[in-house]
Design a protein around this motif. Structure first.
Motif, mmCIF file in Angstrom:
data_model
loop_
_atom_site.group_PDB
_atom_site.id
_atom_site.type_symbol
_atom_site.label_atom_id
_atom_site.label_comp_id
_atom_site.label_asym_id
_atom_site.label_seq_id
_atom_site.Cartn_x
_atom_site.Cartn_y
_atom_site.Cartn_z
ATOM 1 N N CYS A 10 -35.552 -14.614 -19.160
ATOM 2 C CA CYS A 10 -34.472 -15.375 -18.515
ATOM 3 C C CYS A 10 -35.008 -16.651 -17.868
ATOM 4 N N GLU B 214 -25.930 -16.436 -18.916
ATOM 5 C CA GLU B 214 -26.547 -15.106 -18.968
ATOM 6 C C GLU B 214 -27.975 -15.148 -18.417
ATOM 7 N N GLN C 243 -29.310 -13.123 -15.068
ATOM 8 C CA GLN C 243 -30.464 -12.220 -15.129
ATOM 9 C C GLN C 243 -31.547 -12.679 -14.138
#
Length: 166
Positions: free
Chosen positions: A111, A154, A158
């Motif tokens: 991430c 996303e 994360q």
């Protein structure tokens, strides 16, 4: 609120200055954040870096809550090493020969890589700042795509969870 174990950081900054004088070190840097601290210096031609973190301390049963406490522990450790040098037990170079500044190889979570970081950022503010920068470039109105925006969101979500868990 947890009880603070160590004095304020400025006490340890003064102590560090005295310890470095005892070693004969004039060029040194230090910093601490919410979760970690470091001190680096050049001694007899070699560069050394001492790092400590709340996470490391907890692995060894240390009950510390603040990055400034990590800094305090580093300074106190260097003070102990200065005593050993002054007593003729060990020269600092001998004692810390294995601690020369070598970057620790750490894999950072995907991430963070997706957000363009080459190391784990200091905190959520850094993640949000980087996310906002990347979204401006990835937006469909400026040639990006909705898919890229979703991927960045996303990754940001994360990355923010990482700081809650760690």
């Amino acid at each position: 609120m947890p009880k603070k174990i160590y004095a304020s950081a400025d006490v340890y900054e003064r102590k560090l200055r005295r310890v470095m004088e005892r070693f004969g070190v004039t060029d040194y840097q230090f910093d601490w954040g919410r979760w970690e601290a470091w001190i680096q210096f050049k001694y007899k031609g070699n560069f050394y870096r001492f790092e400590h973190s709340i996470q490391k301390a907890q692995k060894y049963g240390q009950k510390i809550q603040y990055g400034s406490d990590c800094f305090a522990q580093l300074v106190l450790t260097l003070e102990d090493l200065a005593r050993m040098v002054e007593r003729g037990i060990y020269d600092l170079q001998v004692w810390v020969s294995g601690m020369k500044m070598l970057p620790e190889t750490t894999e950072i979570p995907e991430c963070f890589v997706r957000l363009g970081f080459t190391e784990i950022p200091k905190g959520p503010d850094d993640v949000n700042r980087r996310y906002r920068q990347l979204v401006k470039v990835a937006h469909p109105d400026v040639g990006g795509s909705e898919k890229e925006i979703i991927s960045l969101k996303e990754a940001r979500d994360q990355a923010l969870k990482y700081f809650v868990v760690n």
